[in-house]
Design a protein around this motif. Structure first.
Motif, PDB file in Angstrom:
ATOM      1  N   ASP A  57       0.841  -1.211   0.000  1.00 54.21           N
ATOM      2  CA  ASP A  57       0.000   0.000   0.000  1.00 54.21           C
ATOM      3  C   ASP A  57       0.871   1.254   0.000  1.00 54.21           C
ATOM      4  OD1 ASP A  57      -2.333  -1.560   0.278  1.00 54.21           O
ATOM      5  OD2 ASP A  57      -2.018  -1.701   2.445  1.00 54.21           O
ATOM      6  N   ILE A  58       1.900   1.222   0.834  1.00 57.71           N
ATOM      7  CA  ILE A  58       2.767   2.394   0.960  1.00 57.71           C
ATOM      8  C   ILE A  58       3.588   2.586  -0.313  1.00 57.71           C
ATOM      9  CG2 ILE A  58       4.747   3.323   2.254  1.00 57.71           C
ATOM     10  CD1 ILE A  58       3.336   2.801   4.736  1.00 57.71           C
ATOM     11  N   ASP A  59       4.079   1.504  -0.865  1.00 54.96           N
ATOM     12  CA  ASP A  59       4.812   1.583  -2.142  1.00 54.96           C
ATOM     13  C   ASP A  59       3.934   2.200  -3.227  1.00 54.96           C
ATOM     14  OD1 ASP A  59       7.184   0.592  -1.248  1.00 54.96           O
ATOM     15  OD2 ASP A  59       6.910  -1.437  -2.027  1.00 54.96           O
ATOM     16  N   GLU A  95       3.459  14.612  -8.526  1.00 55.36           N
ATOM     17  CA  GLU A  95       4.439  15.696  -8.381  1.00 55.36           C
ATOM     18  C   GLU A  95       5.167  15.945  -9.697  1.00 55.36           C
ATOM     19  OE1 GLU A  95       5.243  17.703  -5.394  1.00 55.36           O
ATOM     20  OE2 GLU A  95       3.187  16.948  -5.313  1.00 55.36           O
ATOM     21  N   PHE A 100       2.050   9.414  -5.599  1.00 50.62           N
ATOM     22  CA  PHE A 100       2.409  10.772  -5.173  1.00 50.62           C
ATOM     23  C   PHE A 100       3.511  11.336  -6.063  1.00 50.62           C
ATOM     24  CE2 PHE A 100       4.831  13.840  -2.679  1.00 50.62           C
ATOM     25  CZ  PHE A 100       3.856  14.578  -2.028  1.00 50.62           C
ATOM     26  N   ASP A 101       4.556  10.537  -6.286  1.00 49.57           N
ATOM     27  CA  ASP A 101       5.688  10.997  -7.092  1.00 49.57           C
ATOM     28  C   ASP A 101       5.260  11.282  -8.532  1.00 49.57           C
ATOM     29  OD1 ASP A 101       7.156  10.755  -4.805  1.00 49.57           O
ATOM     30  OD2 ASP A 101       8.173   8.899  -5.383  1.00 49.57           O
ATOM     31  N   ALA A 110       1.255   4.124  -2.827  1.00 48.43           N
ATOM     32  CA  ALA A 110       0.965   5.523  -2.507  1.00 48.43           C
ATOM     33  C   ALA A 110       2.150   6.412  -2.887  1.00 48.43           C
ATOM     34  CB  ALA A 110       0.634   5.670  -1.021  1.00 48.43           C
ATOM     35  N   ARG A 111       3.358   5.948  -2.589  1.00 42.40           N
ATOM     36  CA  ARG A 111       4.557   6.723  -2.922  1.00 42.40           C
ATOM     37  C   ARG A 111       4.680   6.911  -4.429  1.00 42.40           C
ATOM     38  NH1 ARG A 111       9.186   4.279   1.292  1.00 42.40           N
ATOM     39  NH2 ARG A 111       8.197   5.172   3.147  1.00 42.40           N
TER      40      ARG A 111
END
Lengths: 128, 128
Positions: free
Chosen positions: B112-114, B124, B120-121, B116-117
């Motif tokens: 999940d965190i991977d 950006e 996000f990137d 999300a990162r």
């Protein structure tokens, strides 16, 4: 909770991945921010006031890190001046329980840790 | 677990004290070391092998910090060469549950965190 399972994994190759995630979710300011946001959305200035001791810059970095990791959602409302609120995502909400358990442990054991530190430092001073 | 209680405290003056304790017990290597020592005493080299990615120096510092905080006991056995073992104290054992909950959360939510990162990137990058 399955301690055996968790232990197996720290023996495995996942250890570095787990430590990378832990670097965010176990980080002291993250713990306090997640605990504070547990009751709903808050503005930057409210979080800064609640989590006393955190600098403006550190809070900015922390919130951005939590946002990047998908734990916190940042919403800008088109008021004048624009209002910015931070809230936990569903993923962030799943962190409330483990993080609060750790935060509560920390709060409850401050005296034990203080006493242990004093005893350790006294022993070290004797040794010199 | 009492979230309301915990929240009250982070509004209070104890916040800096709690964050000081959290800096130790939530720290990624501490979490992994406490999880590894949950099943009994281990030698330095065993801990280093289990917690892969930790440097010799960082493990030395971490174990010394955990010892100073009263969470880990270091015992030197007069073998040739001397054998040194590390084990959790009763205070350290009380940390197993909250720390394992956090470690397990971290392990379970790596994907999940991977994701999300990465999202996000990508957002950006689009913004630039």
């Amino acid at each position: 909770m399955d301690v055996t399972d968790a232990l197996e994994d720290i023996h495995g190759a996942d250890c570095q991945k787990i430590s990378q995630v832990l670097a965010r979710v176990g980080e002291k300011w993250s713990v306090l921010i997640v605990m504070y946001l547990a009751d709903g959305p808050h503005r930057f200035s409210d979080i800064k006031r609640a989590v006393n001791g955190i600098s403006q810059r550190m809070l900015t970095l922390c919130l951005r890190g939590l946002e990047r990791d998908g734990l916190v959602k940042r919403t800008v409302y088109p008021d004048t001046p624009p209002r910015v609120e931070y809230e936990l995502t569903p993923l962030g909400r799943s962190l409330i329980e483990p993080v609060t358990a750790l935060g509560t442990w920390a709060r409850d054991h401050i005296p034990d840790i203080d006493a242990a530190r004093a005893a350790f430092d006294a022993r070290e001073a004797d040794r010199r």
